[in-house]
Scaffold this motif. Sequence first.
Motif, PDB file in Angstrom:
ATOM      1  N   GLU A  74      45.571  43.770  38.011  1.00  0.00           N
ATOM      2  CA  GLU A  74      45.213  42.652  38.889  1.00  0.00           C
ATOM      3  C   GLU A  74      44.329  43.124  40.042  1.00  0.00           C
ATOM      4  N   LYS A  78      40.445  42.011  40.871  1.00  0.00           N
ATOM      5  CA  LYS A  78      40.048  41.524  42.196  1.00  0.00           C
ATOM      6  C   LYS A  78      38.867  42.326  42.737  1.00  0.00           C
ATOM      7  N   GLN A  79      38.924  43.657  42.572  1.00  0.00           N
ATOM      8  CA  GLN A  79      37.845  44.521  43.032  1.00  0.00           C
ATOM      9  C   GLN A  79      36.561  44.247  42.256  1.00  0.00           C
ATOM     10  N   LYS A  81      35.645  41.445  40.880  1.00  0.00           N
ATOM     11  CA  LYS A  81      35.084  40.174  41.344  1.00  0.00           C
ATOM     12  C   LYS A  81      34.309  40.369  42.651  1.00  0.00           C
ATOM     13  N   GLN A 118      41.018  39.329  32.408  1.00  0.00           N
ATOM     14  CA  GLN A 118      41.904  38.436  33.160  1.00  0.00           C
ATOM     15  C   GLN A 118      42.785  37.618  32.210  1.00  0.00           C
TER      16      GLN A 118
END
Length: 215
Positions: A74, A78-79, A81, A118
């Motif tokens: 996760e 996030k990184q 994105k 994802q």
Amino acid sequence: MLGAANFIIRHALNFLIGISVFILSVVNLDIDFIFVPILSFAGYFISNKVIKAFQKSKRSKELGLSRSEYKHIEAQIKQAKAHINSLSQQYIRVRSVRSFKLLNEMMKLSKRLVNIVQNNPQKFYSVEDFFYSHLPSAVQLTQTYTMLSQTQVKDTEIHLALEDTRKTLKGLHGTMENDLKCAIESDLESLRMELDFVKLENAKKLQQIDLRGGK
């Protein structure tokens, strides 16, 4: 889709819990009314944390991942994105059409890879290098390229550096295409197996029809 469903379910439950705390506070607790909204919000916040942790634990078990693995994936998503957002900011700084097209293709590849992981976190281990190296390198090289292209001094050294950076980016684009192939390889293999099974079943049915016709 699953993440969106979990989000809706979680916040619907949080809302019900928050309302329940509000009603119980008003009806049963002898406290100042000013504290009722605070208790309701606290109930909502705590339930959100608990339900979210439960959903993540359930999801990681379904995927055959430990909670630490799931949390790490996760964080990498996030990184990634954030890196994609940095890439998108370079659009307005690119000076040539071919560089714009290359950047656009890299953006599409990156978004697709992140979406795949994802939706299927276990695929992360097939494309680790994309998250750890390829995407960060693409961001760094693109930023360097746009910085050099905006330099007022246009000498031979800068021109060569620009051309070398562009070639490196093009090579990196090819590497990211291979990352995408790795990400979907298991899906392709499953599709091949399914097609082989269907063909085999169809062949058996045709053989049975032929045998019946022969009788």
